[in-house]
Design an enzyme around this catalytic site. Structure first.
Site, short mmCIF file in Angstrom:
data_model
loop_
_atom_site.label_atom_id
_atom_site.label_comp_id
_atom_site.label_asym_id
_atom_site.label_seq_id
_atom_site.Cartn_x
_atom_site.Cartn_y
_atom_site.Cartn_z
N GLY A 99 -11.76 26.72 17.37
CA GLY A 99 -12.03 28.15 17.20
C GLY A 99 -11.73 28.99 18.42
N TYR A 135 -1.05 32.30 13.09
CA TYR A 135 -1.01 33.77 13.14
C TYR A 135 -1.06 34.36 11.74
CZ TYR A 135 0.64 32.85 17.90
OH TYR A 135 0.77 32.39 19.19
#
Length: 171
Positions: A99, A135
């Site tokens: 994360g 992304y």
């Protein structure tokens, strides 16, 4: 894989040697080690000197930096607003998929909004499919039609003094 405890925070001058080590690791990952030609001293000046050129966030685990994001302000003439440009983001391989990358992107997006900026953008190498997929999961659009153009070193110097390769188009 167990989840690790990490924090994302603004870089401080004492972080520079570790950030520079992370830059070297990034260059190795991108197969660009041969292009790194500066020093922690220059990085410190550019991040924390009288005229900072960039900002950095760092990811820290147990007092060790495991990642960094380096960014700066740019400007959109079409939006007539400043934006943030992410030059580099890197997380050490042992700390990926925890994360940290997402936390970097969230922190920079938050800065852009707090500052009233109109966009947050970056580039990605075409071969880096894991990054492109990441992304896209964040909601980013990867622009297929834009290519990076760059002048550096001798080519930059030659253009600055008026020497170009194509004399036919020179006024």
């Amino acid at each position: 894989m167990s989840t690790i405890a990490y924090s994302i925070r603004p870089a401080i001058p004492d972080d520079v040697p570790q950030i520079f080590d992370l830059i070297l690791a990034l260059a190795e990952y991108e197969q660009l080690s041969h292009t790194v030609n500066n020093s922690p001293t220059a990085l410190a000046e550019h991040l924390f000197g009288p005229k900072p050129y960039a900002e950095a966030l760092v990811a820290e685990v147990e007092n060790q930096l495991v990642g960094f994001a380096l960014f700066f302000t740019n400007y959109s003439t079409f939006l007539t607003q400043p934006g943030l440009y992410l030059e580099d983001l890197f997380v050490l391989p042992a700390y990926r998929r925890q994360g940290i990358g997402t936390a970097f992107f969230q922190a920079i997006a938050k800065l852009a909004l707090e500052r009233g900026y109109g966009r947050f953008e970056w580039r990605v190498l075409a071969w880096n499919q894991p990054a492109i997929a990441f992304y896209q999961r964040l909601g980013a659009t990867v622009l297929p039609d834009w290519r990076t153009a760059r002048l550096l070193g001798e080519a930059l110097r030659q253009l600055a003094i008026g020497h170009t390769r194509d004399r036919a188009t020179t006024p």
